[in-house]
Write a protein that holds these residues in place. Structure first.
Motif, short mmCIF file in Angstrom:
data_model
loop_
_atom_site.label_atom_id
_atom_site.label_comp_id
_atom_site.label_asym_id
_atom_site.label_seq_id
_atom_site.Cartn_x
_atom_site.Cartn_y
_atom_site.Cartn_z
N GLY A 84 41.31 12.37 29.42
CA GLY A 84 42.15 13.05 28.44
C GLY A 84 41.39 13.44 27.19
N ASP A 101 41.27 20.65 17.12
CA ASP A 101 41.90 21.49 18.14
C ASP A 101 41.51 22.96 18.01
OD1 ASP A 101 43.23 22.01 15.80
OD2 ASP A 101 45.24 21.67 16.58
N HIS A 122 38.70 21.52 25.18
CA HIS A 122 39.80 22.46 25.02
C HIS A 122 40.28 23.01 26.36
CE1 HIS A 122 38.79 22.19 20.80
NE2 HIS A 122 37.56 22.56 21.08
N VAL A 123 40.42 22.09 27.32
CA VAL A 123 40.98 22.44 28.63
C VAL A 123 42.03 21.37 28.96
CG1 VAL A 123 38.85 23.53 29.43
CG2 VAL A 123 39.24 21.11 29.91
N THR A 124 42.78 21.59 30.04
CA THR A 124 43.71 20.57 30.49
C THR A 124 43.00 19.62 31.45
OG1 THR A 124 44.47 21.96 32.32
CG2 THR A 124 45.68 22.11 30.23
N SER A 125 43.60 18.45 31.66
CA SER A 125 42.94 17.43 32.48
C SER A 125 42.81 17.83 33.94
CB SER A 125 43.72 16.10 32.37
OG SER A 125 43.70 15.61 31.07
N SER A 126 43.75 18.62 34.45
CA SER A 126 43.75 18.95 35.88
C SER A 126 42.50 19.72 36.33
CB SER A 126 45.01 19.73 36.23
OG SER A 126 45.04 20.05 37.60
N ALA A 171 39.02 16.25 27.96
CA ALA A 171 39.73 17.52 28.05
C ALA A 171 40.03 18.09 26.67
CB ALA A 171 41.02 17.34 28.86
N GLU A 172 40.45 17.21 25.73
CA GLU A 172 40.70 17.67 24.36
C GLU A 172 39.42 18.21 23.73
OE1 GLU A 172 42.30 14.51 22.09
OE2 GLU A 172 44.20 14.42 23.18
#
Length: 301
Positions: A19, A150, A26-30, A22-23
């Motif tokens: 997590g 962010d 700047h992407v999602t975890s998937s 990913a932050e």
């Protein structure tokens, strides 16, 4: 294997958390998890030991980490080659939040002196939100701020984390406790500094306190330590600070008591942030040196 997979792998290896990685990216975890699985399949071995709420490097992953970092460093340096020869900068504009322990800024400045001796380091002191705005406007080159950020145009490296203490009057009934938990202070008013110092971080702090039962939260319109001390003294409210910060030391010196808060999930991270476009040069050197010095562990303050 491609450069994005290596970048994803290194981020997870440094954060040891999908997590947070990913932050940072700047992407999602998937898609992050999927690309690393693809990399592991191509390499023929697991890079990470995945357990419930915990991620660790396997022996293979640990052996793969430094070569991957080296490839990323060389790849990012290609941008400087493409840009052509340029004169080396004579100064790097550094910012730092005065609300954090000074050890991290000292480490950054010392590292600059080692890897780029003689370079000037004009310093700007601002809350994290102001420093991030200056970085976005290209008025700073690197800053020591609270994380996370962010902004997709900024890159970050966590260096340290610190925990909180509950600040109160010396005659408060809780002042003699060796430590406190959130349920033990749930009925008390909690003073917090202005959320404007770092909206993202302060939002997370408020949500954590409320989830722990602390709902009588008063947000002050400033971060003035003297005024906060006056509020605590006159209203018998509580606040949260860290003894190792400049503000925490001031509160202790004027007679207030700081009792450690026993909450392993509540901590602030501190690190360096720089524009994503800053590849090569003194910024790349100092970030690489800080990353090498830190290894996989954050400094606990």
């Amino acid at each position: 294997m491609d450069i994005q997979q290596l970048r994803y792998f290194v981020a997870v290896a440094e954060e040891l958390h999908f997590g947070r990685a990913a932050e940072r990216l700047h992407v999602t975890s998937s898609p992050l998890s999927r690309r690393i699985r693809e990399l592991e399949k191509e390499l023929g071995g697991d890079l990470f030991d995945r357990r419930y709420h915990e991620v660790g490097l396997t022996a293979f992953g640990l052996a793969f980490l430094e070569p991957a970092r080296d490839v990323l460093t060389r790849f990012d340096a290609l941008a400087d080659v493409a840009a052509g020869p340029a004169s080396a900068p004579t100064s790097v504009r550094v910012g730092a939040t005065p609300l954090a322990p000074t050890q991290v800024l000292d480490e950054v400045l010392d590292t600059f002196a080692q890897v780029s001796p003689g370079i000037e380091l004009p310093l700007t002191l601002e809350p994290s939100a102001g420093l991030l705005a200056l970085l976005g406007a290209r008025k700073l080159d690197l800053a020591v701020v609270h994380l996370p950020v962010d902004d997709p145009d900024l890159r970050s490296l966590a260096l340290a984390e610190y925990r909180f203490a509950v600040v109160m009057r010396a005659d408060d009934p809780l002042a003699g406790r060796p430590r406190l938990t959130l349920p033990e202070i749930a009925d008390r008013q909690m003073l917090l500094t202005s959320p404007k110092v770092h909206p993202l971080v302060m939002k997370g702090l408020r949500e954590h306190l409320r989830a722990g039962g602390v709902t009588r939260i008063r947000e002050l319109p400033h971060n003035d330590v003297v005024q906060i001390a006056a509020h605590i003294t006159h209203s018998r409210a509580l606040s949260l600070f860290t003894p190792s910060t400049f503000a925490g030391r001031i509160l202790g010196e004027i007679g207030l008591v700081l009792v450690p808060l026993d909450d392993p999930d509540l901590h602030f991270r501190l690190g360096v942030v720089w524009p994503a476009s800053a590849r090569g040069g003194p910024i790349a050197k100092v970030v690489a040196a800080l990353r090498e010095r830190r290894g996989d562990a954050l400094t606990l303050l």
